[in-house]
Design an enzyme around this catalytic site. Sequence first.
Site, PDB file in Angstrom:
ATOM      1  N   VAL A 115      41.613  69.733  22.660  1.00 26.01           N
ATOM      2  CA  VAL A 115      41.528  69.514  24.106  1.00 26.01           C
ATOM      3  C   VAL A 115      42.852  69.081  24.715  1.00 26.01           C
ATOM      4  O   VAL A 115      43.006  69.100  25.945  1.00 26.01           O
ATOM      5  CB  VAL A 115      40.430  68.483  24.459  1.00 26.01           C
ATOM      6  CG1 VAL A 115      39.058  69.012  24.082  1.00 26.01           C
ATOM      7  CG2 VAL A 115      40.715  67.134  23.818  1.00 26.01           C
TER       8      VAL A 115
ATOM      9  N   TYR B 289      44.068  53.222  22.986  1.00 28.49           N
ATOM     10  CA  TYR B 289      42.683  53.631  23.222  1.00 28.49           C
ATOM     11  C   TYR B 289      42.159  53.042  24.532  1.00 28.49           C
ATOM     12  O   TYR B 289      41.551  53.750  25.347  1.00 28.49           O
ATOM     13  CB  TYR B 289      41.822  53.182  22.042  1.00 28.49           C
ATOM     14  CG  TYR B 289      40.382  53.620  22.119  1.00 28.49           C
ATOM     15  CD1 TYR B 289      40.029  54.941  21.895  1.00 28.49           C
ATOM     16  CD2 TYR B 289      39.364  52.706  22.394  1.00 28.49           C
ATOM     17  CE1 TYR B 289      38.704  55.347  21.948  1.00 28.49           C
ATOM     18  CE2 TYR B 289      38.049  53.102  22.453  1.00 28.49           C
ATOM     19  CZ  TYR B 289      37.717  54.425  22.232  1.00 28.49           C
ATOM     20  OH  TYR B 289      36.401  54.819  22.292  1.00 28.49           O
ATOM     21  N   ALA B 290      42.397  51.747  24.748  1.00 26.84           N
ATOM     22  CA  ALA B 290      41.923  51.103  25.968  1.00 26.84           C
ATOM     23  C   ALA B 290      42.564  51.721  27.202  1.00 26.84           C
ATOM     24  O   ALA B 290      41.892  51.957  28.220  1.00 26.84           O
ATOM     25  CB  ALA B 290      42.217  49.606  25.911  1.00 26.84           C
TER      26      ALA B 290
ATOM     27  N   SER C 173      43.680  54.744  27.510  1.00 27.54           N
ATOM     28  CA  SER C 173      43.131  56.090  27.708  1.00 27.54           C
ATOM     29  C   SER C 173      41.738  56.043  28.309  1.00 27.54           C
ATOM     30  O   SER C 173      41.414  56.826  29.218  1.00 27.54           O
ATOM     31  CB  SER C 173      43.113  56.854  26.381  1.00 27.54           C
ATOM     32  OG  SER C 173      42.133  56.350  25.479  1.00 27.54           O
TER      33      SER C 173
ATOM     34  N   ILE D 290      28.444  51.732  18.873  1.00 24.70           N
ATOM     35  CA  ILE D 290      27.689  52.928  18.539  1.00 24.70           C
ATOM     36  C   ILE D 290      28.186  53.456  17.197  1.00 24.70           C
ATOM     37  O   ILE D 290      29.395  53.593  16.977  1.00 24.70           O
ATOM     38  CB  ILE D 290      27.848  54.019  19.618  1.00 24.70           C
ATOM     39  CG1 ILE D 290      27.356  53.495  20.978  1.00 24.70           C
ATOM     40  CG2 ILE D 290      27.100  55.284  19.230  1.00 24.70           C
ATOM     41  CD1 ILE D 290      25.885  53.141  21.030  1.00 24.70           C
TER      42      ILE D 290
END
Length: 249
Positions: free
Chosen positions: A64, A154-155, A157, A187
């Site tokens: 992607v 990550y945060a 993004s 999760i």
Amino acid sequence: MKRFENRAALITGAASGIGRATALRLADEGAALFLCDVQAAPLDATAKEARERGANVETALVDVADEAQVRAAVAAAVERLGRLDVVCNVAGILRFDHTHALSFADWSRVLAINLTGTFLVSREAIPHLLASRGNIVNIASTAGMTGHPWAAAYAASKGGVIAFTRALAVEYAEQGVRANAICPGSIETPITKAFSVPPGANPKLVRRMMPLTGFAGPEKIANLVALLASDEGSHITGEEIRVDGGALS
């Protein structure tokens, strides 16, 4: 329920975890599917199970973060399925590092997949969603809502995904296209199972991220995707909905 009969959905990150669970849930509800991932064998396994549930399924290997691959995939989805009603941006990567030790290459790759990938897929899909008055469901994270240690890239993004989702919702509301973000936490997916803290990490900071009700399976997120993407979610747009077992409560 068959809320997605005569509708087509494109799902990235469909080989495993939340993407796979979403594909199977929408297959059960009658959707035609175009499934994307970079992992060939697991993607084929998801497609096989979705077909066994009665769905019309097409697949493509797609990074992607690659503009040309995304453009070709969205075009193929519309060509093969005849329309596009739902886009689920699930593809993502996660890594934990002390920020002072995070390389520029690793930072850039996380942003490229999680945020730029969401942008590229959405951008290519929007003209088709305008035609169908469809919608986008983006998978963000609780990391984009509160401080998560060792997850600067990550945060950043996922916080970007939340802001991007709001912008889309406002820009396209009058044209009938909705956009929402789901913010999972705790999760069980291949990404979270591979979780490991960097050397010297403070265990007290790990406990800050723990849910009150234990970890849950990816189907809990797929359930919400199905609601948001269906007509039952028609009055919901521009939202970021937290699903984390009460961790941030």
